[in-house]
Structures are given as C-alpha cells and as structure tokens.
Write a protein that holds these residues in place. Structure first.
Motif, PDB file in Angstrom:
ATOM      1  N   MET A 111       0.816  -1.204   0.000  1.00  0.00           N
ATOM      2  CA  MET A 111       0.000   0.000   0.000  1.00  0.00           C
ATOM      3  C   MET A 111       0.854   1.261   0.000  1.00  0.00           C
ATOM      4  O   MET A 111       0.497   2.272  -0.614  1.00  0.00           O
ATOM      5  CB  MET A 111      -0.945  -0.017   1.210  1.00  0.00           C
ATOM      6  CG  MET A 111      -1.944  -1.170   1.187  1.00  0.00           C
ATOM      7  SD  MET A 111      -3.070  -1.196   2.602  1.00  0.00           S
ATOM      8  CE  MET A 111      -4.112   0.201   2.194  1.00  0.00           C
ATOM      9  N   LYS A 112       1.989   1.210   0.677  1.00  0.00           N
ATOM     10  CA  LYS A 112       2.881   2.374   0.713  1.00  0.00           C
ATOM     11  C   LYS A 112       3.418   2.719  -0.674  1.00  0.00           C
ATOM     12  O   LYS A 112       3.631   3.903  -0.992  1.00  0.00           O
ATOM     13  CB  LYS A 112       4.039   2.111   1.667  1.00  0.00           C
ATOM     14  CG  LYS A 112       3.698   2.264   3.141  1.00  0.00           C
ATOM     15  CD  LYS A 112       4.943   2.054   3.994  1.00  0.00           C
ATOM     16  CE  LYS A 112       4.635   2.270   5.472  1.00  0.00           C
ATOM     17  NZ  LYS A 112       5.844   2.067   6.309  1.00  0.00           N
ATOM     18  N   LEU A 113       3.660   1.690  -1.498  1.00  0.00           N
ATOM     19  CA  LEU A 113       4.147   1.942  -2.859  1.00  0.00           C
ATOM     20  C   LEU A 113       3.100   2.693  -3.677  1.00  0.00           C
ATOM     21  O   LEU A 113       3.434   3.506  -4.545  1.00  0.00           O
ATOM     22  CB  LEU A 113       4.495   0.615  -3.536  1.00  0.00           C
ATOM     23  CG  LEU A 113       5.705  -0.141  -2.960  1.00  0.00           C
ATOM     24  CD1 LEU A 113       5.853  -1.494  -3.655  1.00  0.00           C
ATOM     25  CD2 LEU A 113       6.977   0.680  -3.118  1.00  0.00           C
ATOM     26  N   TRP A 114       1.847   2.390  -3.377  1.00  0.00           N
ATOM     27  CA  TRP A 114       0.745   3.048  -4.095  1.00  0.00           C
ATOM     28  C   TRP A 114       0.401   4.382  -3.458  1.00  0.00           C
ATOM     29  O   TRP A 114       0.178   5.383  -4.148  1.00  0.00           O
ATOM     30  CB  TRP A 114      -0.465   2.107  -4.093  1.00  0.00           C
ATOM     31  CG  TRP A 114      -1.726   2.721  -4.626  1.00  0.00           C
ATOM     32  CD1 TRP A 114      -1.925   3.265  -5.853  1.00  0.00           C
ATOM     33  CD2 TRP A 114      -2.970   2.845  -3.927  1.00  0.00           C
ATOM     34  NE1 TRP A 114      -3.211   3.719  -5.973  1.00  0.00           N
ATOM     35  CE2 TRP A 114      -3.876   3.466  -4.805  1.00  0.00           C
ATOM     36  CE3 TRP A 114      -3.395   2.471  -2.649  1.00  0.00           C
ATOM     37  CZ2 TRP A 114      -5.192   3.735  -4.449  1.00  0.00           C
ATOM     38  CZ3 TRP A 114      -4.708   2.723  -2.303  1.00  0.00           C
ATOM     39  CH2 TRP A 114      -5.590   3.348  -3.184  1.00  0.00           C
ATOM     40  N   LYS A 115       0.361   4.416  -2.127  1.00  0.00           N
ATOM     41  CA  LYS A 115       0.041   5.641  -1.395  1.00  0.00           C
ATOM     42  C   LYS A 115       0.995   5.746  -0.202  1.00  0.00           C
ATOM     43  O   LYS A 115       0.788   5.082   0.829  1.00  0.00           O
ATOM     44  CB  LYS A 115      -1.411   5.620  -0.926  1.00  0.00           C
ATOM     45  CG  LYS A 115      -1.870   6.909  -0.261  1.00  0.00           C
ATOM     46  CD  LYS A 115      -3.351   6.867   0.026  1.00  0.00           C
ATOM     47  CE  LYS A 115      -3.805   8.098   0.806  1.00  0.00           C
ATOM     48  NZ  LYS A 115      -3.394   9.380   0.192  1.00  0.00           N
ATOM     49  N   PRO A 116       2.046   6.543  -0.322  1.00  0.00           N
ATOM     50  CA  PRO A 116       3.117   6.586   0.702  1.00  0.00           C
ATOM     51  C   PRO A 116       2.651   6.937   2.109  1.00  0.00           C
ATOM     52  O   PRO A 116       3.226   6.468   3.081  1.00  0.00           O
ATOM     53  CB  PRO A 116       4.069   7.658   0.152  1.00  0.00           C
ATOM     54  CG  PRO A 116       3.823   7.642  -1.326  1.00  0.00           C
ATOM     55  CD  PRO A 116       2.356   7.379  -1.476  1.00  0.00           C
ATOM     56  N   THR A 117       1.634   7.775   2.253  1.00  0.00           N
ATOM     57  CA  THR A 117       1.106   8.114   3.573  1.00  0.00           C
ATOM     58  C   THR A 117      -0.405   7.892   3.573  1.00  0.00           C
ATOM     59  O   THR A 117      -1.055   8.015   2.529  1.00  0.00           O
ATOM     60  CB  THR A 117       1.396   9.578   3.968  1.00  0.00           C
ATOM     61  OG1 THR A 117       0.766  10.463   3.018  1.00  0.00           O
ATOM     62  CG2 THR A 117       2.900   9.835   3.987  1.00  0.00           C
ATOM     63  N   LEU A 118      -0.938   7.566   4.735  1.00  0.00           N
ATOM     64  CA  LEU A 118      -2.369   7.300   4.828  1.00  0.00           C
ATOM     65  C   LEU A 118      -2.887   7.785   6.171  1.00  0.00           C
ATOM     66  O   LEU A 118      -2.583   7.199   7.217  1.00  0.00           O
ATOM     67  CB  LEU A 118      -2.649   5.793   4.660  1.00  0.00           C
ATOM     68  CG  LEU A 118      -4.111   5.358   4.769  1.00  0.00           C
ATOM     69  CD1 LEU A 118      -4.945   6.019   3.676  1.00  0.00           C
ATOM     70  CD2 LEU A 118      -4.218   3.830   4.672  1.00  0.00           C
ATOM     71  N   LEU A 119      -3.650   8.872   6.152  1.00  0.00           N
ATOM     72  CA  LEU A 119      -4.253   9.390   7.365  1.00  0.00           C
ATOM     73  C   LEU A 119      -5.493   8.568   7.720  1.00  0.00           C
ATOM     74  O   LEU A 119      -6.146   7.992   6.840  1.00  0.00           O
ATOM     75  CB  LEU A 119      -4.637  10.863   7.182  1.00  0.00           C
ATOM     76  CG  LEU A 119      -3.503  11.829   6.817  1.00  0.00           C
ATOM     77  CD1 LEU A 119      -4.062  13.233   6.641  1.00  0.00           C
ATOM     78  CD2 LEU A 119      -2.416  11.808   7.883  1.00  0.00           C
ATOM     79  N   PHE A 120      -5.823   8.541   8.990  1.00  0.00           N
ATOM     80  CA  PHE A 120      -7.016   7.813   9.417  1.00  0.00           C
ATOM     81  C   PHE A 120      -8.261   8.361   8.727  1.00  0.00           C
ATOM     82  O   PHE A 120      -9.160   7.602   8.351  1.00  0.00           O
ATOM     83  CB  PHE A 120      -7.183   7.899  10.935  1.00  0.00           C
ATOM     84  CG  PHE A 120      -6.181   7.084  11.694  1.00  0.00           C
ATOM     85  CD1 PHE A 120      -6.289   5.712  11.763  1.00  0.00           C
ATOM     86  CD2 PHE A 120      -5.119   7.684  12.329  1.00  0.00           C
ATOM     87  CE1 PHE A 120      -5.362   4.939  12.455  1.00  0.00           C
ATOM     88  CE2 PHE A 120      -4.187   6.944  13.027  1.00  0.00           C
ATOM     89  CZ  PHE A 120      -4.299   5.570  13.090  1.00  0.00           C
ATOM     90  N   SER A 121      -8.299   9.665   8.549  1.00  0.00           N
ATOM     91  CA  SER A 121      -9.464  10.302   7.940  1.00  0.00           C
ATOM     92  C   SER A 121      -9.645   9.921   6.469  1.00  0.00           C
ATOM     93  O   SER A 121     -10.722  10.097   5.904  1.00  0.00           O
ATOM     94  CB  SER A 121      -9.351  11.824   8.061  1.00  0.00           C
ATOM     95  OG  SER A 121      -8.169  12.296   7.432  1.00  0.00           O
ATOM     96  N   GLU A 122      -8.572   9.396   5.861  1.00  0.00           N
ATOM     97  CA  GLU A 122      -8.639   9.022   4.444  1.00  0.00           C
ATOM     98  C   GLU A 122      -9.162   7.604   4.227  1.00  0.00           C
ATOM     99  O   GLU A 122      -9.426   7.219   3.087  1.00  0.00           O
ATOM    100  CB  GLU A 122      -7.245   9.147   3.814  1.00  0.00           C
ATOM    101  CG  GLU A 122      -6.702  10.565   3.781  1.00  0.00           C
ATOM    102  CD  GLU A 122      -5.300  10.628   3.202  1.00  0.00           C
ATOM    103  OE1 GLU A 122      -5.115  11.312   2.169  1.00  0.00           O
ATOM    104  OE2 GLU A 122      -4.394   9.980   3.770  1.00  0.00           O
ATOM    105  N   ILE A 123      -9.303   6.850   5.282  1.00  0.00           N
ATOM    106  CA  ILE A 123      -9.755   5.461   5.140  1.00  0.00           C
ATOM    107  C   ILE A 123     -11.277   5.452   5.043  1.00  0.00           C
ATOM    108  O   ILE A 123     -12.005   5.360   6.037  1.00  0.00           O
ATOM    109  CB  ILE A 123      -9.259   4.605   6.318  1.00  0.00           C
ATOM    110  CG1 ILE A 123      -7.728   4.655   6.391  1.00  0.00           C
ATOM    111  CG2 ILE A 123      -9.715   3.160   6.167  1.00  0.00           C
ATOM    112  CD1 ILE A 123      -7.140   3.907   7.551  1.00  0.00           C
ATOM    113  N   THR A 124     -11.761   5.589   3.826  1.00  0.00           N
ATOM    114  CA  THR A 124     -13.190   5.662   3.538  1.00  0.00           C
ATOM    115  C   THR A 124     -13.551   4.602   2.505  1.00  0.00           C
ATOM    116  O   THR A 124     -12.685   3.893   1.978  1.00  0.00           O
ATOM    117  CB  THR A 124     -13.553   7.047   2.976  1.00  0.00           C
ATOM    118  OG1 THR A 124     -12.836   7.236   1.730  1.00  0.00           O
ATOM    119  CG2 THR A 124     -13.145   8.147   3.948  1.00  0.00           C
ATOM    120  N   LEU A 125     -14.839   4.522   2.179  1.00  0.00           N
ATOM    121  CA  LEU A 125     -15.288   3.584   1.161  1.00  0.00           C
ATOM    122  C   LEU A 125     -14.647   3.911  -0.184  1.00  0.00           C
ATOM    123  O   LEU A 125     -14.247   3.001  -0.932  1.00  0.00           O
ATOM    124  CB  LEU A 125     -16.817   3.621   1.041  1.00  0.00           C
ATOM    125  CG  LEU A 125     -17.434   2.730  -0.047  1.00  0.00           C
ATOM    126  CD1 LEU A 125     -17.071   1.266   0.190  1.00  0.00           C
ATOM    127  CD2 LEU A 125     -18.943   2.909  -0.098  1.00  0.00           C
TER     128      LEU A 125
END
Length: 389
Positions: free
Chosen positions: A135-149
């Motif tokens: 997932m990091k290769l696709w999206k290097p950072t991921l905020l909790f608020s971004e984890i949506t449908l």
C-alpha cells in the motif's frame, strides 16, 4: 475473586530445538488464559522463582526488560480493577494498548504489529507487513481520515489493474479489514468502510479448485515411490495429509504427537488428532482411520512436532512443480487441499456438522453439539464407514 497474573514457561509447546514459550497467565472469574510474549527459551534458562531469564541465554537482558514491562502493566491492570476484574478479552486489549497519538495509519499499525506478533503466527504478521508495504508503494502516507469507502474502492481498482487475481485482492482486503479493526478498537477510526464493501470469500475457479480422489491417489503413489527428495517430498507429504484430513496449513507448525488420541471403534484401532485452530481458537477433531493416512503421520515422542514445515512461498512453488510434473493441469496451492477434503467429504455423504468439526469451523462447533451428544467416537465412525482412503 481478585484476578492474578504470573509469567510462566509453557511446557505444553516445545520446539524442535527444545525451547518453550514464555507467557503471561491471567486468571479472572475462574477462567484463565495464556498470553504469549513472543519469547522462547530453553527450560534451564528460566528462573521460575525470580520470573527472570537466566544470564545463560544470550538475549536475557532484552527479554527481562520486556518481561518486566509486561508484568508491570499487568499488575497495574489487576490493581486498578481490584473489585471488578477485567474479562480476558478486555485485559488482553488493555495490556498491549499504546497511549501515543497517531495520525498516520501506517505508523500506528507498524507499532501495533509488534504486540500482535506475541500471539499470532509469524506468517500472518508477515502478510500484514507485506500488505502495508504494498500500500505504501501506491500511497506513501495514509491518514485515518482518508480510510473511507472511496479509498477501499480505489485500492481495489488499483490492485486489479496491477494484474492481481481477484482471489489475491480479496485476501488483501480481508487483511486490511482486520487492521482497520485494530484501529477501531483504539477509537482512531469510528466507521469501518468495509461495512459497505463486500469481501468475496469464494472466487469460482475453472475446474482447478480441487483435486479428485484419483488425482490424490496418483500423488500418494508418487510420494510412496520417493521420486522426490528433501523439500518437494516434505511438501507433498504435508499436502497429502491435508487432502485426507482438512488440516489447515497454519496448524502444521503446531501439532505434536501429544495431540494424537487412540481409540478402539468397532474393532478398529483409530487415531484422532485434536487441537485448536491457531486462527480462531476453535477446536478440531481429525479422525485418522486408514493405514495410508497413518503412514503420513510417522512416529515420534510426544513433545516432537509431527510435520516439518516450509514457508508459504516455497511450499506453493513446489506444489506447482509437482502438479506440472505429474500431469495434473490445475492451479493448486496448499489451501486447495482443504477445499479438496471438504468437497470429497460432501461427495461421500459425510455429515455436514461432522465435516465442519473436523475442519475446525464454527458451524461444526456450535453449542448444539452438546445436545446432540456428538462424541469423538461418532466422528471417527463417520469417517470409518464412509471414507477409508
């Protein structure tokens, strides 16, 4: 009654090198559990009275530091809840709870995996880590608020477009859903996006999902002829036993000869392999009623493991080679052995609740079994009369 905690060396699980696992034993409400610490040592290196690892163990300093930290947390939880001891699941959760604040999901879950590895198999933890790295290769950072449908759907699309099989993608979804659940327990995510996204557990294969009895028999004859040596022969032995028993790959590194029980049923000397599935702690009862399957077990002392296990990647690579070499034109992984067992069991008319009990599924371990008096002998007799391979 007040809860109690104690660091103990578990004598019921011994590795091939003689090491045993350290665990925290928690007793509350007349129930007890052992929480693995991810530490295995030789019995002579454990000081029971001092609850310390002796200096003869090279990593004793690091081990004792961790043991002390865990023990202090456990004692504090017991004292804080002196009048109303915590239930086991809540105690386990709070024991490994972190207080630091997090904004990035990857950072959070990387730290959580350190604690999860104390009571989950290394292979499972490796799968979680592999997923995060992907997932990091696709999206290097991921905020909790971004984890949506929308994020879940975008991840699904990316994986499919990257050329992954649907079955592989849905396994990644299952792992990601579990990791999101970890964050939800810490109240870092309030809504699980998978509530509105279906994870398909079964992807229909084109005549390559299961093996027939004839194909399994062919493989058994190959195994008996010792055509293969070392790795391939080991993998073939394990795979065949799974085809005849439904034993999950995750259990192969756990079962020992002490898990075998002997029974005389209708004049036949039979074995029953009894344990709990590592994945869900659900008990399974596997009848071994034919000489052919007994031969796959071999023999050993109670503390010895029954099987030698290779990691997932070489196991499936060897299986692919074996199928090609034996002219079996099917895309086989180790898990297909369980599919094959379940399919053949159904064809032979094995009662569904017994098949589920053998495989360690929740459906076959329902409390209804208490009232239908499903006994070990019943499970053995069902296999003895309908499927003696």
């Amino acid at each position: 009654m007040r809860a109690t905690v104690r660091i103990v060396l578990r004598k019921d699980y011994t590795k091939q090198d003689g090491k045993q696992q350290l665990a925290l034993r928690y007793v509350a409400h007349r129930k007890s559990t052992h929480i693995g610490l991810g530490i295995s040592i030789l019995p002579r290196h454990w000081d029971k009275n001092a609850s310390m690892v002796r200096a003869g163990e090279p990593l004793s300093f690091r081990y004792n530091k961790y043991i002390k930290e865990i023990e202090q947390r456990a004692v504090k939880l017991v004292l804080d809840n002196h009048n109303n001891p915590l239930p086991i699941p809540k105690f386990r959760e709070l024991l490994f709870e972190k207080t630091e604040s997090h904004t990035d999901f990857y950072d959070f879950i990387t730290q959580e995996l350190e604690f999860l590895q104390t009571d989950r198999r290394k292979g499972t933890i490796d799968n979680y880590k592999k997923l995060i790295n992907t997932m990091k290769l696709w999206k290097p950072t991921l905020l909790f608020s971004e984890i949506t449908l929308d994020f879940i759907q975008s991840f699904h699309k990316h994986e499919i477009e990257s050329g992954n099989k649907q079955s592989t993608v849905y396994k990644k979804h299952a792992n990601f859903k579990f990791l999101i659940g970890v964050a939800m327990k810490k109240e870092l995510i309030t809504k699980n996006p998978y509530d509105n996204f279906e994870i398909k557990k079964k992807i229909k294969a084109e005549n390559n999902d299961v093996l027939t009895e004839e194909e399994i028999e062919t493989l058994y004859k190959v195994y008996e002829s010792n055509v293969y040596t070392k790795g391939k022969q080991t993998v073939l032995r394990n795979f065949l036993f799974a085809c005849y028993s439904g034993l999950s790959y995750a259990e192969y590194d756990i079962v020992t000869y002490a898990d075998l029980k002997y029974y005389m049923v209708d004049g036949h000397k039979c074995l029953l392999l009894c344990n709990e599935r590592y994945k869900n702690n659900i008990p399974y009862r596997i009848p071994i009623v034919s000489d052919k399957v007994k031969a796959l077990l071999g023999s050993g002392k109670d503390f010895q493991k029954i099987f030698t296990v290779l990691t997932n990647q070489p196991t499936n690579r060897y299986l692919k080679d074996i199928m090609n070499e034996q002219g079996i034109n099917k895309q086989v992984t180790f898990h297909r052995a369980r599919h094959s067992f379940r399919t053949i069991a159904a064809q032979k008319g094995i009662q569904e609740n017994i098949a589920e009990r053998i495989m360690g599924h929740a459906e076959g371990n329902d409390i209804k079994d208490i009232y239908t008096h499903l006994q070990d002998e019943d499970i053995i007799r069902e296999m003895l009369t309908k499927w003696v391979a």
